[in-house]
Design a protein around this motif. Structure first.
Motif, PDB file in Angstrom:
ATOM      1  N   THR A 327       0.808  -1.213   0.000  1.00 23.14           N
ATOM      2  CA  THR A 327       0.000   0.000   0.000  1.00 23.14           C
ATOM      3  C   THR A 327       0.841   1.263   0.000  1.00 23.14           C
ATOM      4  O   THR A 327       0.295   2.367  -0.035  1.00 23.14           O
ATOM      5  N   ALA A 328       2.164   1.113   0.051  1.00 25.19           N
ATOM      6  CA  ALA A 328       3.045   2.283   0.138  1.00 25.19           C
ATOM      7  C   ALA A 328       3.369   2.838  -1.244  1.00 25.19           C
ATOM      8  O   ALA A 328       3.137   2.203  -2.267  1.00 25.19           O
ATOM      9  N   GLY A 329       3.937   4.050  -1.261  1.00 29.14           N
ATOM     10  CA  GLY A 329       4.322   4.695  -2.506  1.00 29.14           C
ATOM     11  C   GLY A 329       5.825   4.764  -2.646  1.00 29.14           C
ATOM     12  O   GLY A 329       6.555   3.943  -2.091  1.00 29.14           O
ATOM     13  N   GLY A 330       6.310   5.802  -3.356  1.00 27.92           N
ATOM     14  CA  GLY A 330       7.733   5.935  -3.594  1.00 27.92           C
ATOM     15  C   GLY A 330       8.192   5.072  -4.761  1.00 27.92           C
ATOM     16  O   GLY A 330       7.403   4.372  -5.397  1.00 27.92           O
ATOM     17  N   ILE A 331       9.491   5.120  -5.053  1.00 29.27           N
ATOM     18  CA  ILE A 331      10.019   4.298  -6.143  1.00 29.27           C
ATOM     19  C   ILE A 331      10.133   2.845  -5.720  1.00 29.27           C
ATOM     20  O   ILE A 331      10.386   1.966  -6.550  1.00 29.27           O
ATOM     21  N   LYS A 332      10.004   2.555  -4.447  1.00 26.67           N
ATOM     22  CA  LYS A 332      10.017   1.237  -3.821  1.00 26.67           C
ATOM     23  C   LYS A 332      11.426   0.802  -3.409  1.00 26.67           C
ATOM     24  O   LYS A 332      12.429   1.143  -4.039  1.00 26.67           O
ATOM     25  N   THR A 333      11.461   0.059  -2.316  1.00 30.19           N
ATOM     26  CA  THR A 333      12.721  -0.380  -1.712  1.00 30.19           C
ATOM     27  C   THR A 333      13.542  -1.255  -2.635  1.00 30.19           C
ATOM     28  O   THR A 333      14.771  -1.126  -2.703  1.00 30.19           O
TER      29      THR A 333
END
Length: 468
Positions: A327-333
């Motif tokens: 459910t998170a955003g960003g470019i991803k880990t």
């Protein structure tokens, strides 16, 4: 020839899938903004449509940036509309639609499976129907457990009905990494040192940000490990986990730990944030802020009072965000990890990116660099426009706002309500791009005539060019 045609047809299906994902979010945003514009949704005078569109985009894109205080402006009906948009935005409208079809005993078509494969960020379509059911089932289960934990704090404080509602709202908001709250303009500052609220909210954020694939891989591997004749061993369990799961868990732990130490070190003497707290309380607040940087948007300190250097390194952590298929955003880990591994291998003169005795495919490396580069480009363009539309606001706060919007974090240095109409439009666009992903956006609007006509891409001879 048939194999080439089949491959081209599959690529067209994937392009159509990305379009459906992108436009499904637009549909939810539009309907939500219209509902929020109704008199029944508001306790005060109805906001201009742009503000309701801003709130609807923020909720659907699980960001948390707001131009007004939600609990003051919107009625119970309006708050429920926002909560529904958060839940749909966290899991994806198409996930809910597909679940409804499955409940009606309708088998998903190939096109629907491809759409869900893209929406849930899956490498294949095997057992996609069971995955949809498990995603929704475990989501509601975790949110229910989180609600029970928050009830122990909110029910004694607000009464049974209101406390139960507050617990439900904040549990869903935390798990979906949305950052919306009903506690006024100070987010969770009033619960800065409340251990139950801190642990419950951060646990929900982490679980939502890990990604459903990681959940199911850990559960499946754990069950297999328990059935082994040799008995359960944590080292053997770790070896059997998928490379993706190992990478997500390692990067998540590293980011949370380093974020906690960075926040503690930078803000240790700042009396406007954590300077006046005890060491244990400083650690608790620093941990919370490190976790919420994973695109959650809750805050137990006044972000506007943080040092500028603190805000700047926080932008990097916000840009990285959570993990894929969550459910998170960003470019991803995982994207960030692959880029770092590639840079590390270039330094050591290696041609392949290997991890846990496995080789990472080159197309994934190229995609990781593309996501990172395009993401930075969009964030920079948004910031460039904001510096023109908001000349009276501090540039560090604008940088923070732009990265927070793109990474769908929702943290703000207090500038969101001060934005001009043009500035609000910029943030709306950044939140939308950040939620669906920059690559998905490009695939949605890119020209695909060659694939439709079945043309084969020409491969030319190699040639060297000079690089810096």
């Amino acid at each position: 020839m048939q194999e080439i045609e089949s491959k081209k047809q599959k690529e067209v299906h994937h392009i159509n899938a990305t379009k459906k994902i992108a436009f499904s979010f637009l549909g939810v945003i539009f309907v939500g903004s219209m509902l929020l514009s109704l008199d029944i949704s508001n306790q005060l005078t109805v906001l201009p449509y742009l503000d309701n569109l801003f709130i609807a985009t923020s909720a659907t894109c699980v960001t948390g940036l707001v131009t007004t205080v939600v609990t003051d402006q919107y009625s119970l009906f309006g708050q429920i509309v926002i909560l529904i948009m958060i839940q749909i935005g966290g899991l994806g409208f198409l996930t809910f639609l597909s679940l409804t079809m499955l409940k009606m005993r309708k088998r998903l078509s190939l096109q629907s499976r491809i759409v869900l494969q893209e929406a849930l960020n899956q490498p294949g379509m095997n057992e996609i129907e069971n995955l949809v059911k498990k995603v929704v089932k475990y989501t509601f289960l975790v949110e229910s457990i989180g609600m029970i934990g928050l009830c122990t704090v909110f029910v004694p404080e607000y009464g049974f009905v209101k406390g139960l509602y507050y617990a439900l709202f904040h549990s869903i908001s935390a798990f979906c990494n949305a950052g919306f709250d009903l506690l006024g303009s100070n987010s969770l500052v009033g619960y800065q040192t409340n251990i139950i609220v801190n642990i419950t909210i951060t646990s929900l954020i982490i679980l939502g940000g890990l990604g459903f694939v990681v959940w199911f891989d850990v559960l499946k591997t754990y069950k297999k490990e328990q059935k082994r004749n040799a008995g359960f061993h944590i080292s053997h369990l770790w070896k059997k986990l998928a490379v993706h799961t190992k990478l997500v868990l390692i990067i998540t732990i590293v980011l949370i730990a380093s974020g906690t130490l960075l926040f503690l070190g930078c803000e240790f003497g700042n009396d406007a944030s954590i300077g006046s707290l005890s060491l244990l309380e400083k650690l608790q607040v620093s941990y919370f802020q490190s976790v919420t940087l994973r695109t959650a948007g809750f805050a137990t300190v006044d972000i506007a009072q943080l040092y500028n250097h603190t805000k700047l390194w926080m932008c990097l952590f916000m840009f990285i965000g959570g993990s894929p298929a969550g459910t998170a955003g960003g470019i991803k880990t995982v994207t960030f990890a692959i880029v770092c591994l590639m840079i590390y291998n270039i330094y050591h003169g290696r041609k392949e990116v290997t991890l846990f005795q496995r080789r990472i495919k080159k197309r994934l490396i190229i995609r990781a660099f593309a996501i990172c580069t395009i993401g930075l480009l969009f964030a920079y363009l948004g910031l460039f426009v904001l510096t023109m539309t908001e000349p009276n606001l501090h540039v560090v706060d604008l940088i923070f706002e732009a990265f927070s919007a793109f990474a769908t974090v929702g943290l703000s240095a207090g500038v969101t309500p001060l934005l001009s109409s043009a500035g609000k439009v910029v943030i709306i666009v950044l939140m939308y791009i950040g939620r669906i992903g920059p690559v998905t956006l490009l695939l949605t609007f890119a020209k695909k005539e060659n694939m439709r006509q079945g043309k084969v891409e020409i491969r030319y001879l190699d040639e060297d060019v000079l690089l810096g």
